[in-house]
Write a protein that holds these residues in place. Structure first.
Motif, PDB file in Angstrom:
ATOM      1  N   UNK A 124       0.740  -1.147  -0.054  1.00  0.00           N
ATOM      2  CA  UNK A 124       0.093   0.131  -0.045  1.00  0.00           C
ATOM      3  C   UNK A 124       0.837   1.185   0.112  1.00  0.00           C
ATOM      4  N   UNK A 125       1.852   1.178   0.420  1.00  0.00           N
ATOM      5  CA  UNK A 125       2.895   2.373   0.431  1.00  0.00           C
ATOM      6  C   UNK A 125       3.374   3.005  -0.816  1.00  0.00           C
ATOM      7  N   UNK A 126       3.583   1.773  -1.408  1.00  0.00           N
ATOM      8  CA  UNK A 126       3.902   2.070  -2.921  1.00  0.00           C
ATOM      9  C   UNK A 126       2.589   1.927  -3.978  1.00  0.00           C
ATOM     10  N   UNK A 127       1.527   1.721  -3.499  1.00  0.00           N
ATOM     11  CA  UNK A 127       0.464   1.743  -4.494  1.00  0.00           C
ATOM     12  C   UNK A 127       0.490   0.698  -5.375  1.00  0.00           C
ATOM     13  N   UNK A 128       1.159  -0.474  -5.215  1.00  0.00           N
ATOM     14  CA  UNK A 128       1.331  -1.329  -6.369  1.00  0.00           C
ATOM     15  C   UNK A 128       1.704  -2.672  -5.633  1.00  0.00           C
ATOM     16  N   UNK A 129       1.217  -3.820  -6.343  1.00  0.00           N
ATOM     17  CA  UNK A 129       1.675  -5.211  -5.771  1.00  0.00           C
ATOM     18  C   UNK A 129       0.836  -6.150  -6.558  1.00  0.00           C
ATOM     19  N   UNK A 130       1.343  -7.525  -6.490  1.00  0.00           N
ATOM     20  CA  UNK A 130       0.638  -8.849  -6.954  1.00  0.00           C
ATOM     21  C   UNK A 130       0.536  -9.636  -5.862  1.00  0.00           C
ATOM     22  N   UNK A 131      -0.506 -10.248  -5.461  1.00  0.00           N
ATOM     23  CA  UNK A 131      -0.690 -11.360  -4.631  1.00  0.00           C
ATOM     24  C   UNK A 131      -1.349 -12.561  -5.403  1.00  0.00           C
ATOM     25  N   UNK A 215       3.818 -23.273 -11.877  1.00  0.00           N
ATOM     26  CA  UNK A 215       4.472 -22.217 -11.459  1.00  0.00           C
ATOM     27  C   UNK A 215       4.656 -21.128 -12.659  1.00  0.00           C
ATOM     28  N   UNK A 216       4.467 -21.760 -13.885  1.00  0.00           N
ATOM     29  CA  UNK A 216       4.487 -20.737 -15.012  1.00  0.00           C
ATOM     30  C   UNK A 216       3.091 -20.017 -15.072  1.00  0.00           C
ATOM     31  N   UNK A 217       2.008 -20.395 -14.654  1.00  0.00           N
ATOM     32  CA  UNK A 217       0.742 -19.596 -14.549  1.00  0.00           C
ATOM     33  C   UNK A 217       0.931 -18.704 -13.444  1.00  0.00           C
ATOM     34  N   UNK A 218       1.693 -19.158 -12.420  1.00  0.00           N
ATOM     35  CA  UNK A 218       1.480 -18.187 -11.093  1.00  0.00           C
ATOM     36  C   UNK A 218       2.693 -16.872 -11.608  1.00  0.00           C
ATOM     37  N   UNK A 219       3.593 -17.371 -12.197  1.00  0.00           N
ATOM     38  CA  UNK A 219       4.319 -16.106 -12.519  1.00  0.00           C
ATOM     39  C   UNK A 219       3.683 -15.210 -13.656  1.00  0.00           C
ATOM     40  N   UNK A 220       2.834 -16.025 -14.408  1.00  0.00           N
ATOM     41  CA  UNK A 220       2.085 -14.869 -15.469  1.00  0.00           C
ATOM     42  C   UNK A 220       1.218 -13.990 -14.743  1.00  0.00           C
ATOM     43  N   UNK A 221       0.463 -14.714 -13.945  1.00  0.00           N
ATOM     44  CA  UNK A 221      -0.642 -13.756 -13.224  1.00  0.00           C
ATOM     45  C   UNK A 221       0.078 -12.757 -12.164  1.00  0.00           C
ATOM     46  N   UNK A 222       1.420 -12.869 -11.627  1.00  0.00           N
ATOM     47  CA  UNK A 222       2.148 -12.151 -10.901  1.00  0.00           C
ATOM     48  C   UNK A 222       2.642 -11.156 -11.452  1.00  0.00           C
ATOM     49  N   UNK A 223       3.428 -11.624 -12.583  1.00  0.00           N
ATOM     50  CA  UNK A 223       4.402 -10.735 -13.394  1.00  0.00           C
ATOM     51  C   UNK A 223       4.006 -10.672 -14.623  1.00  0.00           C
ATOM     52  N   UNK A 224       3.105 -11.028 -15.442  1.00  0.00           N
ATOM     53  CA  UNK A 224       2.573 -10.957 -16.651  1.00  0.00           C
ATOM     54  C   UNK A 224       1.627  -9.804 -16.808  1.00  0.00           C
TER      55      UNK A 224
END
Length: 246
Positions: A124-131, A215-224
């Motif tokens: 929240x401090x940086x107003x961005x993130x992925x969980x 893992x490929x799906x997790x990374x796509x959702x988190x970092x794609x």
């Protein structure tokens, strides 16, 4: 500044594969583990040998004090993958004790509650993130002996959707990845050649999943490119859910 991803339960299986995948995408990965230090260090070594950066951090994510130390080690946090596995008792309701049932359900929720609360404060401090919360198709599917596991994962998914509702105003997305049958150490005791063959027959792709598939799906959702997707459940089940009666 270097992007940071925290993966809980990252010493083996899906968590280890997700840590390696996120590191390959340029994240410094906090490899959380509870007991097996050697396994966590092996994940870190593999990441570093591939040119990435990572560090192992021990913490039982069901314990608030240990979670405080874990989050402090992150300094900043761009991605959180809640993957810590609370081993379920597999038994029918008729033979299960309340203590075993409650231990799984409460442990599952504790493992995401404490980490999510403190991780969200950083994001929240940086107003961005992925969980990303790692659930299971057992949250919706019925199978013998999975009353504790299925209930715990269904509760996890309800929790994740509520967190998505709170986090969206801060630019934070929250999603669920729900694997089907995955070939991991944790599932080894439940796998037999017959069980694996049956899973294959009941999936479009005709096989069980490997940790790297999830893992490929997790990374796509988190970092794609999932920037406008939140509160969503992605089933990774090799097409198991689209086949009926096989």
């Amino acid at each position: 500044m270097e992007k940071v991803a925290l993966v809980t339960g990252a010493g083996r299986g899906i968590g280890a594969a997700a840590a390696r995948e996120l590191a390959a995408r340029g994240y410094h990965v906090i490899v959380n583990y509870r007991r097996d230090e050697a396994a966590a260090k092996a994940v870190v070594d593999a990441i570093e040998e591939a040119g990435g950066t990572a560090e192992p951090v021990r913490a039982d994510v069901r314990e608030p004090r240990q979670v405080e130390d874990l989050i402090a080690a992150c300094r900043r946090l761009d991605v959180l993958v809640c993957n810590a596995n609370i081993q379920p008792p597999f038994a029918p309701l008729a033979t299960m004790t309340w203590e075993d049932f409650a231990g799984k359900v409460m442990g599952e929720l504790a493992a995401v509650f404490h980490v999510s609360k403190l991780a969200l404060a950083l994001m929240r401090e940086r107003r961005q993130g992925r969980i990303v919360y790692v659930s299971s198709v057992s949250a919706e599917a019925v199978r013998p002996g999975a009353v504790a596991h299925g209930t715990a994962k269904a509760a996890l998914e309800a929790f994740a959707r509520q967190v998505a509702g709170e986090a969206g105003a801060y630019g934070i997305t929250v999603n669920i990845v729900a694997p089907g049958g995955v070939r991991t150490d944790a599932s080894a005791g439940l796998r037999t050649p017959e069980a694996e063959a049956a899973l294959g027959r009941r999936s479009v792709l005709g096989r069980m999943l490997e940790p790297e598939d999830v893992a490929a799906v997790i990374a796509a959702v988190a970092a794609g490119g999932f920037h406008a997707v939140t509160g969503t459940r992605v089933a990774v089940d090799a097409g198991h859910g689209v086949i009926i009666g096989r």
